[in-house]
Design a protein around this motif. Sequence first.
Motif, PDB file in Angstrom:
ATOM      1  N   PRO A   1      87.502 -47.828  88.418  1.00  0.00           N
ATOM      2  CA  PRO A   1      86.180 -47.234  88.640  1.00  0.00           C
ATOM      3  C   PRO A   1      85.879 -46.200  87.555  1.00  0.00           C
ATOM      4  O   PRO A   1      86.795 -45.699  86.896  1.00  0.00           O
ATOM      5  N   PRO A   2      84.585 -45.859  87.365  1.00  0.00           N
ATOM      6  CA  PRO A   2      84.215 -44.940  86.286  1.00  0.00           C
ATOM      7  C   PRO A   2      84.758 -43.521  86.451  1.00  0.00           C
ATOM      8  O   PRO A   2      84.896 -42.802  85.481  1.00  0.00           O
ATOM      9  N   LEU A   3      85.058 -43.094  87.679  1.00  0.00           N
ATOM     10  CA  LEU A   3      85.594 -41.753  87.902  1.00  0.00           C
ATOM     11  C   LEU A   3      86.922 -41.838  88.640  1.00  0.00           C
ATOM     12  O   LEU A   3      87.093 -42.657  89.541  1.00  0.00           O
ATOM     13  N   ILE A   4      87.861 -40.979  88.250  1.00  0.00           N
ATOM     14  CA  ILE A   4      89.144 -40.969  88.947  1.00  0.00           C
ATOM     15  C   ILE A   4      89.131 -39.911  90.049  1.00  0.00           C
ATOM     16  O   ILE A   4      88.395 -38.926  89.977  1.00  0.00           O
ATOM     17  N   THR A   5      89.976 -40.105  91.040  1.00  0.00           N
ATOM     18  CA  THR A   5      90.082 -39.150  92.140  1.00  0.00           C
ATOM     19  C   THR A   5      91.171 -38.133  91.823  1.00  0.00           C
ATOM     20  O   THR A   5      91.965 -38.306  90.897  1.00  0.00           O
ATOM     21  N   ALA A   6      91.216 -37.057  92.607  1.00  0.00           N
ATOM     22  CA  ALA A   6      92.258 -36.047  92.432  1.00  0.00           C
ATOM     23  C   ALA A   6      93.639 -36.663  92.670  1.00  0.00           C
ATOM     24  O   ALA A   6      94.620 -36.310  92.003  1.00  0.00           O
ATOM     25  N   GLU A   7      93.707 -37.586  93.629  1.00  0.00           N
ATOM     26  CA  GLU A   7      94.978 -38.255  93.912  1.00  0.00           C
ATOM     27  C   GLU A   7      95.450 -39.057  92.698  1.00  0.00           C
ATOM     28  O   GLU A   7      96.622 -39.022  92.321  1.00  0.00           O
ATOM     29  N   GLU A   8      94.507 -39.794  92.065  1.00  0.00           N
ATOM     30  CA  GLU A   8      94.851 -40.561  90.876  1.00  0.00           C
ATOM     31  C   GLU A   8      95.244 -39.634  89.725  1.00  0.00           C
ATOM     32  O   GLU A   8      96.186 -39.923  88.973  1.00  0.00           O
ATOM     33  N   ALA A   9      94.545 -38.506  89.597  1.00  0.00           N
ATOM     34  CA  ALA A   9      94.861 -37.550  88.531  1.00  0.00           C
ATOM     35  C   ALA A   9      96.285 -37.026  88.685  1.00  0.00           C
ATOM     36  O   ALA A   9      97.036 -36.922  87.710  1.00  0.00           O
TER      37      ALA A   9
END
Length: 395
Positions: free
Chosen positions: A261-269
Amino acid sequence: MMGGHKDRKHALLSASAAHRWLYCTPSARLEEQFPDKPSEAAAEGTLAHELAEAKVRNYFYPADFSKRKLTSFVKKMKENELWQDEMVEHTDAYLDYIKGTALALDSQPYVAIEREVDYGGYAPEGFGTADCIIVGDGCLHIIDFKYGKSPDGRVTAEGNPQLSLYALGAYEAYKILYPIERVKLAIVQPRLPDGISEWECTLKELLMFGEFVRKRAALASKGEGDFNPHAKTCRYCRARAQCRARSDRNVKQAFDLGELPPLITAEEAGRRLCAMEDVAKYQKDLQAWALSECLAGKDVPGWKAVEGRGSRDWADMDKAFKTLTDGGINEAILWEKKPLTLAQVEKVVGKKDFEAAVGSMVVWNPGKPALVKESDKRPAITNKVTAVDAFKEEK
């Protein structure tokens, strides 16, 4: 006799590298082909270890290593270009911890200083030198002195493989002589705040670790098993710049992202920061190795070594300044008066005198916010303003 830290031999499956060969078993044989290049920090640590050993030896065995011998030994050490006065204070902290451990026991303990221990029954031809071993009240104490000052280099005692191997070797050496039911590992790292780490386990738990070591060491001694590149296992590995497993892992972390997806989540970060922890370090190691290859006249396609931006310097500053002043230039404009930093003043004056004279004049400026792993001992901070603080500001 003193330990001769500089000239010690190291086993293939050394205790100091156990965190590497236990979890990345082929690395032990892989890095054999690379020379072990000592750093200035390592030489500095060796000097501090020698001073620490001398102090502990004088305390427990003054008949063999008297106060006079200690004084003479320290005087000679001060001639070393790596000597620092703060070594006295830091090694005192190590000695105080050992004294406290020994005095807390109900009976007079057995104390061994810089003792070579053999854990070959668990790892082929495995041996190492434990800084301090204390046996008493049914407990085997392994105490290790670390001189590193980088927060990234903080070492913890909990499940520490190096100290656990020392404990296995010490247990095999002393189990006939002393009853041992518990094992306590301790690391004294006095150049760091809260630099003492302790961990205790039962003898049964230590021996269970020994069985784990046997299986992993059998693979490591043959250069078998799976590579496990990681920031911790690769950090001091001599093959770290050319290791294909590390290279492939970091290239994958850096580029193999797939469709997302175009934006990552805090979990993914959070996950990505962990996964890419070694990428930047690997790039520096790879660049350093490629530069050394180019300087040796070898070809690294797409790259070459060039001379960096040079700088000017005086061939003879005193002569140049005299020429200028003789020509009518005011000497005052050639010099800049600059105060020492707080840390430099403390070092010159001495910590105790500094604290007594101007300690009350020192203010503590908090450091800039830094992102660290959740396991870091420092408390978490936030820039959120609480209701209490908001009302204070209004008043």
